[in-house]
Design an enzyme around this catalytic site. Sequence first.
Site, PDB file in Angstrom:
ATOM      1  N   GLU A  72      -7.162  -3.906   5.774  1.00  0.00           N
ATOM      2  CA  GLU A  72      -7.211  -3.878   4.308  1.00  0.00           C
ATOM      3  C   GLU A  72      -6.222  -4.870   3.706  1.00  0.00           C
ATOM      4  OE1 GLU A  72      -6.758   0.140   5.214  1.00  0.00           O
ATOM      5  OE2 GLU A  72      -8.166   0.845   3.695  1.00  0.00           O
ATOM      6  N   ARG A 119      -7.911  16.954   4.166  1.00  0.00           N
ATOM      7  CA  ARG A 119      -8.824  17.183   3.033  1.00  0.00           C
ATOM      8  C   ARG A 119     -10.116  17.810   3.532  1.00  0.00           C
ATOM      9  NH1 ARG A 119      -8.664  11.156   0.851  1.00  0.00           N
ATOM     10  NH2 ARG A 119      -6.867  10.798   2.212  1.00  0.00           N
ATOM     11  N   ASN A 168       0.879  -1.167   0.000  1.00  0.00           N
ATOM     12  CA  ASN A 168       0.000   0.000   0.000  1.00  0.00           C
ATOM     13  C   ASN A 168       0.915   1.216   0.000  1.00  0.00           C
ATOM     14  OD1 ASN A 168      -1.755   2.069   0.554  1.00  0.00           O
ATOM     15  ND2 ASN A 168      -2.620   1.152   2.410  1.00  0.00           N
ATOM     16  N   ARG A 183      -2.716  -2.343  -3.205  1.00  0.00           N
ATOM     17  CA  ARG A 183      -3.892  -1.490  -3.028  1.00  0.00           C
ATOM     18  C   ARG A 183      -3.826  -0.405  -4.102  1.00  0.00           C
ATOM     19  NH1 ARG A 183      -4.924   3.372   1.156  1.00  0.00           N
ATOM     20  NH2 ARG A 183      -7.077   3.757   0.583  1.00  0.00           N
ATOM     21  N   HIS A 205     -12.351   3.528  -0.104  1.00  0.00           N
ATOM     22  CA  HIS A 205     -12.203   2.751   1.131  1.00  0.00           C
ATOM     23  C   HIS A 205     -12.909   1.390   1.039  1.00  0.00           C
ATOM     24  CE1 HIS A 205     -11.427   6.701   3.493  1.00  0.00           C
ATOM     25  NE2 HIS A 205     -10.281   6.082   3.282  1.00  0.00           N
TER      26      HIS A 205
END
Length: 394
Positions: A377, A240, A9, A92, A180
């Site tokens: 993940e 963000r 990732n 990912r 996500h």
Amino acid sequence: MSDAVLTLNAGSSSLKFALYTVGGPAPRLMSRGQIEGVGTAPHLVAKGPDGAVLAERRWTDADLDHEAFFATLLAFVDDHLGGDRLCAIGHRIVHGGADFSRPVLVDDRVLARLEVLSPLAPLHQPHNLAAVRLARSGRPGLPQVACFDTAFHHGHASVVTRFALPRTWHEQGVRRYGFHGLSYEFIADELRGLDPALAAGRVIVAHLGNGASLCAIHDGRSVDTTMGFTALDGLMMGTRCGALDPGVILYLQQQGLTPDAVQTLLYEQSGLLGVSGLSSDMRVLLASLEPAAKEAVELFVYRIVREIGALAASMGGLDGLVFTAGIGENAPAIRAGVAERLGWTGLTLDGAANRAGQGLVSATQSRLKAWVIPTDEEMIIARHTMEVVESGGA
Ligand code: ADP
């Protein structure tokens, strides 16, 4: 000898990895870690499944590039395979666009199609793809599998994916995708084991990390989510802004900000960092007495609650919530703040369970259930990578 899968990732300044033995009923973690501080103070740490440190290294040369770190990582993997054979690398990939609805084996054509999506996820996609290229040249011939953050949201109704823009833009891919998804898929699977009745119902999962979003999941399937065309939409995040009146962007441009300056402002200088003027780290903000830090935390909670209202409406009701990722798993004050504002739904947390922050955290009499479930993940990437390799990439 067993097979092993490496998951990667890759971000702008970090490379997270995990190494699994595969072949049993589920991938078994051998090691996980990261190289962080790329470009500033690079640092590798790798830990075993019990958290014991297996390898650690610091570099004084801030100029070292990703290629050098990648070579170090592959050397670590070779040293720790313990007789296993590395059979694939799973990546990912943040954006799979409209075409990629499930994990795929990467070849030149796939890579070229994914490159086109880089402007839609400028903070992530170029780094994700750079890692794929490095892995292909570092281990030629080894299958590389792309696992997408967007894929879990495929199948959304057309009304969920469409912006109220002229149709031609939708046809050119300007639509809502959602992100996500690897985390949401993992949580949906876990919830099925932990609370099958709730998993069959209407659940909102709050993935609250540096990036943050919500996903409305009905009977295990994503039906709506707060992120849209890019990973900028929806909730307020670490740096963000989340959902914004598009008129603000026009105004910023009229004030003379270039597209690059607007991008930096919205992706890297906004959110918790921008509002607090202090930090993007929730731990710092929760510990601060500064009014701007408190306001940033209050806005973070408010935005979550407002979007929960919207997603509950889009599912036609709500049976439970799941909190996950760095903030969702570790910040009882944020969960309590969300629950307090959602009192009208009949949600009540159990104070002690919420402070402990594991498993079921709603009170016995609560009308909605609330869970804290750690996300993983990497585990989903390892599973998908094996599935793709075993199916011959079909
Ligand atoms: P990423 O999106 O980078 O994977 P994480 O899921 O690791 O992010 O979440 C990072 C966020 O989690 C940071 O804002 C950090 O402050 C927050 N966090 C981690 N531990 C705690 C804690 N104990 N209390 C509050 N916030 C925490």
